[in-house]
Design an enzyme around this catalytic site. Structure first.
Site, PDB file in Angstrom:
ATOM      1  N   ARG A 155       0.845   5.515   0.737  1.00 28.25           N
ATOM      2  CA  ARG A 155       0.478   5.069  -0.623  1.00 28.25           C
ATOM      3  C   ARG A 155       0.083   6.235  -1.537  1.00 28.25           C
ATOM      4  O   ARG A 155      -0.812   6.108  -2.375  1.00 28.25           O
ATOM      5  CB  ARG A 155      -0.668   4.062  -0.594  1.00 28.25           C
ATOM      6  CG  ARG A 155      -0.383   2.792   0.118  1.00 28.25           C
ATOM      7  CD  ARG A 155       0.735   1.978  -0.541  1.00 28.25           C
ATOM      8  NE  ARG A 155       0.811   0.692   0.099  1.00 28.25           N
ATOM      9  CZ  ARG A 155       1.484   0.469   1.240  1.00 28.25           C
ATOM     10  NH1 ARG A 155       2.179   1.450   1.802  1.00 28.25           N
ATOM     11  NH2 ARG A 155       1.492  -0.728   1.775  1.00 28.25           N
ATOM     12  N   SER A 229      -2.723  -5.204  -2.886  1.00 27.46           N
ATOM     13  CA  SER A 229      -3.894  -4.590  -2.239  1.00 27.46           C
ATOM     14  C   SER A 229      -4.668  -3.769  -3.265  1.00 27.46           C
ATOM     15  O   SER A 229      -4.081  -2.918  -3.932  1.00 27.46           O
ATOM     16  CB  SER A 229      -3.458  -3.653  -1.117  1.00 27.46           C
ATOM     17  OG  SER A 229      -2.671  -4.348  -0.202  1.00 27.46           O
ATOM     18  N   GLU A 324      -6.171   1.711  -4.342  1.00 27.27           N
ATOM     19  CA  GLU A 324      -4.707   1.802  -4.369  1.00 27.27           C
ATOM     20  C   GLU A 324      -4.235   1.546  -5.811  1.00 27.27           C
ATOM     21  O   GLU A 324      -3.288   2.159  -6.285  1.00 27.27           O
ATOM     22  CB  GLU A 324      -4.112   0.765  -3.416  1.00 27.27           C
ATOM     23  CG  GLU A 324      -2.614   0.851  -3.334  1.00 27.27           C
ATOM     24  CD  GLU A 324      -2.012  -0.049  -2.267  1.00 27.27           C
ATOM     25  OE1 GLU A 324      -2.491  -0.083  -1.131  1.00 27.27           O
ATOM     26  OE2 GLU A 324      -1.032  -0.730  -2.610  1.00 27.27           O
TER      27      GLU A 324
HETATM   28  C1  LIG Z   1       1.462  -9.510  -5.354  1.00 25.38           C
HETATM   29  C2  LIG Z   1       1.662  -8.032  -5.215  1.00 25.38           C
HETATM   30  C3  LIG Z   1       2.063  -7.515  -4.004  1.00 25.38           C
HETATM   31  C4  LIG Z   1       2.247  -6.143  -3.847  1.00 25.38           C
HETATM   32  N1  LIG Z   1       2.661  -5.669  -2.640  1.00 25.38           N
HETATM   33  C5  LIG Z   1       2.864  -4.349  -2.459  1.00 25.38           C
HETATM   34  C6  LIG Z   1       3.320  -3.859  -1.199  1.00 25.38           C
HETATM   35  O1  LIG Z   1       3.571  -4.602  -0.264  1.00 25.38           O
HETATM   36  N2  LIG Z   1       3.486  -2.520  -1.064  1.00 25.38           N
HETATM   37  C7  LIG Z   1       3.245  -1.661  -2.089  1.00 25.38           C
HETATM   38  O2  LIG Z   1       3.440  -0.454  -1.895  1.00 25.38           O
HETATM   39  N3  LIG Z   1       2.835  -2.108  -3.299  1.00 25.38           N
HETATM   40  C8  LIG Z   1       2.631  -3.417  -3.510  1.00 25.38           C
HETATM   41  N4  LIG Z   1       2.193  -3.881  -4.724  1.00 25.38           N
HETATM   42  C9  LIG Z   1       1.917  -2.923  -5.808  1.00 25.38           C
HETATM   43  C10 LIG Z   1       3.093  -2.747  -6.813  1.00 25.38           C
HETATM   44  O3  LIG Z   1       4.028  -3.753  -6.645  1.00 25.38           O
HETATM   45  C11 LIG Z   1       3.767  -1.393  -6.643  1.00 25.38           C
HETATM   46  O4  LIG Z   1       2.845  -0.354  -6.727  1.00 25.38           O
HETATM   47  C12 LIG Z   1       4.863  -1.170  -7.691  1.00 25.38           C
HETATM   48  O5  LIG Z   1       5.601  -0.011  -7.374  1.00 25.38           O
HETATM   49  C13 LIG Z   1       4.311  -1.048  -9.106  1.00 25.38           C
HETATM   50  O6  LIG Z   1       5.408  -1.093  -9.999  1.00 25.38           O
HETATM   51  P1  LIG Z   1       5.207  -1.283 -11.557  1.00 25.38           P
HETATM   52  O7  LIG Z   1       6.533  -1.033 -12.202  1.00 25.38           O
HETATM   53  O8  LIG Z   1       4.576  -2.566 -11.861  1.00 25.38           O
HETATM   54  O9  LIG Z   1       4.222  -0.065 -11.882  1.00 25.38           O
HETATM   55  P2  LIG Z   1       2.959  -0.067 -12.907  1.00 25.38           P
HETATM   56  O10 LIG Z   1       1.894  -0.953 -12.385  1.00 25.38           O
HETATM   57  O11 LIG Z   1       3.429  -0.320 -14.302  1.00 25.38           O
HETATM   58  O12 LIG Z   1       2.500   1.454 -12.774  1.00 25.38           O
HETATM   59  C14 LIG Z   1       1.924   1.907 -11.569  1.00 25.38           C
HETATM   60  C15 LIG Z   1       1.739   3.429 -11.679  1.00 25.38           C
HETATM   61  O13 LIG Z   1       3.014   4.062 -11.735  1.00 25.38           O
HETATM   62  C16 LIG Z   1       3.135   4.847 -12.915  1.00 25.38           C
HETATM   63  N5  LIG Z   1       4.524   4.730 -13.370  1.00 25.38           N
HETATM   64  C17 LIG Z   1       5.211   3.574 -13.593  1.00 25.38           C
HETATM   65  N6  LIG Z   1       6.489   3.850 -13.921  1.00 25.38           N
HETATM   66  C18 LIG Z   1       6.615   5.209 -13.917  1.00 25.38           C
HETATM   67  C19 LIG Z   1       7.671   6.109 -14.192  1.00 25.38           C
HETATM   68  N7  LIG Z   1       8.900   5.679 -14.531  1.00 25.38           N
HETATM   69  N8  LIG Z   1       7.421   7.435 -14.102  1.00 25.38           N
HETATM   70  C20 LIG Z   1       6.205   7.902 -13.768  1.00 25.38           C
HETATM   71  N9  LIG Z   1       5.155   7.108 -13.510  1.00 25.38           N
HETATM   72  C21 LIG Z   1       5.362   5.771 -13.573  1.00 25.38           C
HETATM   73  C22 LIG Z   1       2.136   4.285 -13.899  1.00 25.38           C
HETATM   74  O14 LIG Z   1       1.712   5.254 -14.829  1.00 25.38           O
HETATM   75  C23 LIG Z   1       1.009   3.849 -12.953  1.00 25.38           C
HETATM   76  O15 LIG Z   1       0.198   4.965 -12.634  1.00 25.38           O
HETATM   77  C24 LIG Z   1       2.012  -5.251  -4.923  1.00 25.38           C
HETATM   78  C25 LIG Z   1       1.610  -5.787  -6.170  1.00 25.38           C
HETATM   79  C26 LIG Z   1       1.441  -7.155  -6.312  1.00 25.38           C
HETATM   80  C27 LIG Z   1       1.032  -7.701  -7.640  1.00 25.38           C
END
Ligand SMILES: Cc1cc2nc3c(=O)[nH]c(=O)nc-3n(C[C@H](O)[C@H](O)[C@H](O)COP(=O)(O)OP(=O)(O)OC[C@H]3O[C@@H](n4cnc5c(N)ncnc54)[C@H](O)[C@@H]3O)c2cc1C
Length: 329
Positions: A155, A229, A324
């Site tokens: 992570r 998480s 996280e």
């Molecule tokens: C119900 C649920 C279950 C989940 N299960 C998991 C799991 O099993 N495993 C896991 O690893 N995660 C899990 N997550 C967390 C999440 O899905 C991941 O971290 C996902 O990659 C976030 O994507 P996002 O586009 O929403 O990012 P955001 O929430 O919009 O951003 C997250 C971070 O990434 C940065 N970021 C976003 N896009 C870019 C880019 N293009 N360039 C540089 N930085 C960027 C942002 O600045 C921020 O710091 C879960 C979340 C939820 C709600």
């Protein structure tokens, strides 16, 4: 003003909202802003917004390119940051390409997937990611970062370590395989496959199995605000672990090289915090590592609740939980 999408369902708006569909737009779009002030957003499924109004420029990717090339049994993909991660998983699984099927049903965008090296059910994106195309906000240039440059860990990555992070991820390159290689190292998934599926499995069956198992454990963020998480599972040294095991002989753990990974959910539950609620925020009864927003309107209430959980776990076990979720101050 634009409402900032976020899976915690917290109310927050942005005064400078930027979007892009093609990398060529980035230099001109971002030039007016000091690079350190730029906030990068994916789909908002791993962030906690503490303010109700953000004046910093927020940029969201709508770049949905998808290119692939098949050579022998390898599949090389180039995918734009704005592609929805789970759509990519479904697409690849339907093509019979192995490699990301265990990462099925993780919310969010492709561009955010490397940030915390998304992982689930015994797989992590670092195992299939070959390189990423980034736009360096500071130098205002495009560059490629190889897998090793990204410093992936559990992570964690270079992008998470740098504060502020100058790298806007534009696209990721993955290497998948057409060769049969199911990963059933995760106990729940193995049991599911043994019970409901007949080998040889397909990547699509595995992706669906993961989706089914996840749906039983995790709250749907469209129904109940959450970001998955909230804390990472702590990695303890041999000495820390031995001390804890003496006090709690039944403590579950996974050995990771020289460290011991403890499920944070177990610590939270044993501290008596499973399913508790306060000020519209709670720990999810089926999975206490997930903090859920029942009816809090601002992120501060969620943050304060999480800090209380962290403090109580520390008081009970001497283990300091790391976040996280990314907190936007
Ligand atoms: C119900 C649920 C279950 C989940 N299960 C998991 C799991 O099993 N495993 C896991 O690893 N995660 C899990 N997550 C967390 C999440 O899905 C991941 O971290 C996902 O990659 C976030 O994507 P996002 O586009 O929403 O990012 P955001 O929430 O919009 O951003 C997250 C971070 O990434 C940065 N970021 C976003 N896009 C870019 C880019 N293009 N360039 C540089 N930085 C960027 C942002 O600045 C921020 O710091 C879960 C979340 C939820 C709600």
């Amino acid at each position: 003003m634009t409402i900032i999408p976020n899976s915690f369902q917290v109310q927050a708006k942005a005064t400078k909202w930027l979007t892009w569909k093609h990398p060529q737009q980035l230099p001109t779009l971002l030039k007016p802003y000091p690079w350190q002030t730029i906030k990068i957003l994916g789909e908002g499924t791993n962030i906690l917004l503490l303010k109700s109004l953000y004046h910093e420029p927020i940029i969201q990717s709508h770049y949905k390119a998808l290119h692939y090339k098949i050579t022998k049994d390898e599949v090389h993909l180039f995918v734009g940051a704005g592609y929805h991660w789970d759509d990519l998983v479904q697409f690849c699984a339907r093509q019979h390409w192995w490699g990301i099927e265990n990462l099925s049903a993780i919310p969010g965008s492709v561009g955010a997937a490397p940030i915390q090296n998304i992982g689930a059910y015994g797989s992590e994106i670092k195992e299939v990611l070959t390189k990423v195309l980034v736009y360096n906000l500071k130098k205002q240039t495009f560059q490629w970062l190889k897998n090793q440059d990204c410093q992936f860990q559990y992570r964690d990555s270079l992008f998470k370590q740098l504060n502020p992070n100058p790298f806007l991820i534009v696209a990721v390159c993955l290497q998948l395989s057409t060769r049969y290689r199911p990963n059933l190292s995760y106990k729940d998934l193995k049991h599911y496959a043994e019970q409901y599926l007949t080998p040889p499995y397909t990547p699509y069956q595995i992706a669906q199995a993961v989706r089914t198992i996840r749906a039983k454990k995790l709250p749907d963020p469209t129904q109940l605000g959450n970001a998955g998480s909230f804390f990472k599972n702590p990695l303890l040294t041999q000495q820390q672990f031995t001390q804890l095991k003496q006090r709690f002989p039944s403590i579950p753990y996974f050995k990771e090289q020289t460290k011991y990974k403890i499920p944070a959910a177990w610590l939270i539950e044993k501290a008596g915090l499973k399913g508790i609620r306060k000020n519209g925020v709670g720990t999810y009864p089926k999975q206490p590592l997930v903090i859920v927003n029942y009816h809090a309107h601002n992120g501060k209430a969620i943050y304060n609740f999480a800090m209380e959980i962290r403090k109580k776990v520390y008081e009970a076990f001497g283990v300091w939980l790391e976040l996280e979720v990314r907190v936007w101050e």
